[in-house]
Design a protein around this motif. Structure first.
Motif, PDB file in Angstrom:
ATOM      1  N   UNK A 277       7.472 -68.519   0.016  1.00  0.00           N
ATOM      2  CA  UNK A 277       6.740 -67.330   0.481  1.00  0.00           C
ATOM      3  C   UNK A 277       5.240 -67.540   0.383  1.00  0.00           C
ATOM      4  N   UNK A 278       4.815 -68.355  -0.576  1.00  0.00           N
ATOM      5  CA  UNK A 278       3.379 -68.612  -0.759  1.00  0.00           C
ATOM      6  C   UNK A 278       2.778 -69.402   0.394  1.00  0.00           C
ATOM      7  N   UNK A 279       3.608 -69.924   1.304  1.00  0.00           N
ATOM      8  CA  UNK A 279       3.072 -70.593   2.490  1.00  0.00           C
ATOM      9  C   UNK A 279       2.142 -69.681   3.272  1.00  0.00           C
ATOM     10  N   UNK A 280       2.349 -68.372   3.154  1.00  0.00           N
ATOM     11  CA  UNK A 280       1.521 -67.425   3.893  1.00  0.00           C
ATOM     12  C   UNK A 280       0.088 -67.392   3.379  1.00  0.00           C
ATOM     13  N   UNK A 281      -0.120 -67.863   2.143  1.00  0.00           N
ATOM     14  CA  UNK A 281      -1.459 -67.809   1.551  1.00  0.00           C
ATOM     15  C   UNK A 281      -1.884 -69.141   0.945  1.00  0.00           C
ATOM     16  N   UNK A 282      -1.077 -70.185   1.123  1.00  0.00           N
ATOM     17  CA  UNK A 282      -1.329 -71.445   0.423  1.00  0.00           C
ATOM     18  C   UNK A 282      -2.690 -72.022   0.767  1.00  0.00           C
ATOM     19  N   UNK A 283      -3.123 -71.856   2.004  1.00  0.00           N
ATOM     20  CA  UNK A 283      -4.423 -72.381   2.404  1.00  0.00           C
ATOM     21  C   UNK A 283      -5.561 -71.643   1.709  1.00  0.00           C
TER      22      UNK A 283
ATOM     23  N   UNK B 227       9.838 -71.970  14.039  1.00  0.00           N
ATOM     24  CA  UNK B 227       9.498 -71.375  15.328  1.00  0.00           C
ATOM     25  C   UNK B 227       8.158 -71.909  15.797  1.00  0.00           C
ATOM     26  N   UNK B 228       7.967 -71.937  17.111  1.00  0.00           N
ATOM     27  CA  UNK B 228       6.654 -72.241  17.659  1.00  0.00           C
ATOM     28  C   UNK B 228       5.694 -71.076  17.485  1.00  0.00           C
ATOM     29  N   UNK B 229       6.256 -69.879  17.260  1.00  0.00           N
ATOM     30  CA  UNK B 229       5.464 -68.653  17.253  1.00  0.00           C
ATOM     31  C   UNK B 229       5.365 -68.072  15.850  1.00  0.00           C
ATOM     32  N   UNK B 230       4.147 -67.923  15.381  1.00  0.00           N
ATOM     33  CA  UNK B 230       3.929 -67.383  14.043  1.00  0.00           C
ATOM     34  C   UNK B 230       4.481 -65.969  13.909  1.00  0.00           C
ATOM     35  N   UNK B 231       4.313 -65.147  14.919  1.00  0.00           N
ATOM     36  CA  UNK B 231       4.731 -63.744  14.852  1.00  0.00           C
ATOM     37  C   UNK B 231       6.142 -63.519  15.388  1.00  0.00           C
TER      38      UNK B 231
ATOM     39  N   UNK C 173      -0.424 -74.361  22.207  1.00  0.00           N
ATOM     40  CA  UNK C 173      -0.410 -74.043  23.634  1.00  0.00           C
ATOM     41  C   UNK C 173       0.407 -72.789  23.894  1.00  0.00           C
ATOM     42  N   UNK C 174       1.584 -72.703  23.289  1.00  0.00           N
ATOM     43  CA  UNK C 174       2.465 -71.552  23.512  1.00  0.00           C
ATOM     44  C   UNK C 174       1.787 -70.250  23.091  1.00  0.00           C
ATOM     45  N   UNK C 175       1.125 -70.285  21.955  1.00  0.00           N
ATOM     46  CA  UNK C 175       0.526 -69.052  21.445  1.00  0.00           C
ATOM     47  C   UNK C 175      -0.774 -68.706  22.167  1.00  0.00           C
ATOM     48  N   UNK C 176      -1.497 -69.719  22.634  1.00  0.00           N
ATOM     49  CA  UNK C 176      -2.671 -69.436  23.457  1.00  0.00           C
ATOM     50  C   UNK C 176      -2.266 -68.735  24.749  1.00  0.00           C
ATOM     51  N   UNK C 177      -1.250 -69.275  25.421  1.00  0.00           N
ATOM     52  CA  UNK C 177      -0.792 -68.661  26.673  1.00  0.00           C
ATOM     53  C   UNK C 177      -0.285 -67.245  26.415  1.00  0.00           C
TER      54      UNK C 177
ATOM     55  N   UNK D 137       5.995 -73.528   9.538  1.00  0.00           N
ATOM     56  CA  UNK D 137       5.537 -72.140   9.494  1.00  0.00           C
ATOM     57  C   UNK D 137       4.041 -72.055   9.236  1.00  0.00           C
ATOM     58  N   UNK D 138       3.525 -72.942   8.376  1.00  0.00           N
ATOM     59  CA  UNK D 138       2.081 -72.967   8.127  1.00  0.00           C
ATOM     60  C   UNK D 138       1.337 -73.421   9.376  1.00  0.00           C
ATOM     61  N   UNK D 139       1.813 -74.486  10.006  1.00  0.00           N
ATOM     62  CA  UNK D 139       1.138 -74.994  11.198  1.00  0.00           C
ATOM     63  C   UNK D 139       1.180 -73.988  12.342  1.00  0.00           C
ATOM     64  N   UNK D 140       2.293 -73.261  12.492  1.00  0.00           N
ATOM     65  CA  UNK D 140       2.375 -72.246  13.541  1.00  0.00           C
ATOM     66  C   UNK D 140       1.372 -71.121  13.274  1.00  0.00           C
ATOM     67  N   UNK D 141       1.214 -70.757  12.005  1.00  0.00           N
ATOM     68  CA  UNK D 141       0.246 -69.694  11.672  1.00  0.00           C
ATOM     69  C   UNK D 141      -1.180 -70.150  11.952  1.00  0.00           C
ATOM     70  N   UNK D 142      -1.525 -71.363  11.525  1.00  0.00           N
ATOM     71  CA  UNK D 142      -2.871 -71.868  11.779  1.00  0.00           C
ATOM     72  C   UNK D 142      -3.113 -72.042  13.281  1.00  0.00           C
ATOM     73  N   UNK D 143      -2.096 -72.495  14.004  1.00  0.00           N
ATOM     74  CA  UNK D 143      -2.226 -72.641  15.462  1.00  0.00           C
ATOM     75  C   UNK D 143      -2.437 -71.291  16.121  1.00  0.00           C
ATOM     76  N   UNK D 144      -1.739 -70.273  15.628  1.00  0.00           N
ATOM     77  CA  UNK D 144      -1.893 -68.942  16.198  1.00  0.00           C
ATOM     78  C   UNK D 144      -3.297 -68.393  15.949  1.00  0.00           C
ATOM     79  N   UNK D 145      -3.839 -68.647  14.770  1.00  0.00           N
ATOM     80  CA  UNK D 145      -5.192 -68.182  14.466  1.00  0.00           C
ATOM     81  C   UNK D 145      -6.207 -68.838  15.398  1.00  0.00           C
TER      82      UNK D 145
END
Length: 543
Positions: free
Chosen positions: A344-350, A74-78, A20-24, A506-514
């Motif tokens: 650090x691999x969390x950024x590409x683990x998926x 953080x709630x925010x990926x960026x 929700x935070x990143x959508x807004x 951090x992974x969930x925030x990134x996926x949520x942001x996408x």
């Protein structure tokens, strides 16, 4: 979209609020770029009292520590420092109530504190949305059913121009809602490992909230904790904090505690980028095997620590007390490069999981997943020292070779069976059993009404690796007949089969942001520059 978009978010825990935070934020950025922000009504379904807490970050003892440094929560990926900046703005007395004297991005703060942060952010996000003309309402009932019906029936032309179907939701009070987009952030499923023991007196199917353990367990009771990973550690440390005087026995198949996270931050140069992983997959014909992934990570570790010893990452091979002592020595004496590289691999683990071929995935699931969980899901030194003191005092015992837990015939306790390292069967009688094996990932076995209904209706199907099967590039549900439900997406633990490591914020925030960026683009249709970086779909079309 010119018409009002009705968005439903099921689940108001940290993942749902991150989305929700990143959508807004994306919609606000579009408004600031002179794009028109369409009308949007958002309904958040969350039956619990506190928005943003969920099980992980609920009000509880401060002994429940984050397993990720505050600077990466953080709630925010960026905006990875958002939580730390919020902490810095809090009154000194507030911080002292959580035993915080200095703000340190490398620290492991109490999990309830992060829940407080998410809860307070929600009010700000709602106000931010209102300034954009976006209504956010909260329904305090759980969604129990999802179905489709034809769009536009009895409605104006603006609705007839929408998708051919709309989504109908029914909550636990029997109220019906219609939405155009649905995001499922259901949270963790209850453990189904010991269902037969649930009715037994003295059996606790979850350690949470750990603040309630002392009220439910006599101070001199012999306690069995099923599991030796993070939830088990929370339970043991909470018992110690309450002054529990009885013996505590932890049981698991491996009898291995998690790795202890180094207190020395380690910089990882030349982190793997998503473009790097795409390129490697292309070079390998579109698929990777375990040797490819392990080799890639090992190369990064050796670049930081040329003297790296694989035994450090493997762990085990010793009595739990000896292994814990070694872990503490390693965590306190210097950096542990492998921990930094895996984090650090969390950024590409998926992506790494996506490109693993099916034999490699099955091999990992059957042979390596348990060891991965005990090594990758690290815990902080503070709690490791608590466990060490209990072991040295002869109060805490870690058992491997777990076989079974059975209630006594008289209903006055349990007997636990395990196989010692030498092969002999052993028994341990306990008055109380705490199931700390963690949450279930098998939606096929879930008794949750919504999960059951989604499976039975064919709107969703199970992934072989946990949670629902999703379209990797969008997070949309794959239905029972193999079609993609483009208006229903999933985030959090139920996305684990597709994205693998969805237990880290951090992974969930990134996926949520996408997902938030895709929906904002769909609503506002901004002009997006081409990056030249291939997606997984691009790779798939070339193999």
């Amino acid at each position: 979209m010119d018409a009002i978009c009705r968005l439903g978010i099921v689940g108001g825990g940290s993942v749902g609020i991150s989305f929700l935070a990143q959508l807004v934020a994306h919609l606000e950025a579009s408004a600031n770029s002179a794009n028109n922000v369409p009308g949007c009504h958002i309904t958040l379904f969350e039956p619990s009292e506190k928005i943003g807490h969920g099980t992980a970050y609920q009000h509880d003892l401060n002994t429940n520590l984050l397993n990720v440094p505050a600077g990466n929560m953080s709630l925010y990926d960026k905006h990875r420092s958002h939580f730390v900046q919020w902490l810095a703005a809090q009154p000194e007395a507030f911080l002292q109530s959580y035993a915080i004297s200095d703000i340190d991005p490398a620290a492991f703060y109490p999990r309830p504190l992060f829940g407080r942060y998410v809860h307070e952010q929600f009010d700000r996000i709602v106000a931010q949305a209102a300034a954009l003309g976006i209504q956010v309402r909260v329904v305090r009932d759980a969604v129990v059913a999802v179905s489709r019906h034809a769009a536009g029936q009895g409605q104006g032309n603006e609705h007839k121009q929408k998708a051919q179907s709309q989504i109908q939701l029914i909550d636990s009070a029997g109220t019906s809602y219609v939405v155009d987009q649905l995001v499922l952030c259901n949270g963790n499923l209850a453990s189904d490992t010991f269902d037969a023991l649930v009715p037994c007196a003295g059996f606790m199917n979850s350690p949470y909230p750990v603040s309630a353990l002392s009220q439910a367990i006599a101070a001199d009771a012999t306690v069995a904790v099923l599991g030796t990973n993070l939830s088990a550690i929370d339970a043991v440390v909470a018992l110690k904090a309450h002054g529990h005087g009885g013996q505590i026995h932890c049981f698991s198949r491996q009898g291995v505690l998690p790795a202890v996270r180094s207190v020395h931050p380690t910089h990882v140069p030349n982190r793997l980028s998503r473009a790097d992983v795409h390129a490697m997959a292309l070079a390998k014909g579109g698929r990777l095997d375990l040797d490819d992934v392990v080799g890639m990570l090992r190369e990064q570790i050796l670049a930081i620590d040329p003297g790296f010893d694989i035994r450090d990452i493997a762990g085990g091979g010793a009595d739990a007390a000896i292994q814990l002592s070694r872990e503490l020595d390693a965590a306190c004496s210097g950096p542990r490069a492998w921990q930094a590289v895996l984090a650090a691999a969390n950024e590409v683990i998926d992506l790494l999981w996506f490109y693993l071929d099916q034999p490699a995935r099955r091999q990992f699931q059957s042979c390596w997943r348990s060891q991965w969980m005990s090594r990758r899901a690290m815990f902080p030194v503070q709690n490791a020292l608590q466990l060490q003191s209990l072991i040295e005092a002869g109060q805490l015992h870690i058992h491997g070779g777990f076989q079974a837990c059975e209630p006594l015939a008289n209903g006055q306790g349990f007997v636990l069976h395990c196989r010692a390292a030498a092969g002999a069967l052993q028994q341990q009688a306990c008055g109380v059993v705490i199931n700390a094996t963690g949450f279930s990932q098998d939606v096929r076995q879930s008794s949750d009404p919504l999960i059951t209904q989604l499976m039975q209706s064919g709107l969703a199907r199970a992934s072989d690796y946990g949670g629902f099967e999703l379209d990797f590039d969008t997070g949309c549900l794959v239905t029972a007949n193999g079609t993609i439900a483009n208006d229903i997406t999933v985030l959090g633990s139920l996305a684990c089969g597709t994205y693998f490591w969805t237990v880290s914020m951090d992974v969930n925030a990134r996926l949520a942001n996408e997902q938030a960026a895709r929906l904002a683009h769909k609503l506002c249709r901004p002009v997006v520059a081409q990056t030249g970086v291939p997606t997984s779909a691009d790779v798939a079309t070339q193999v």
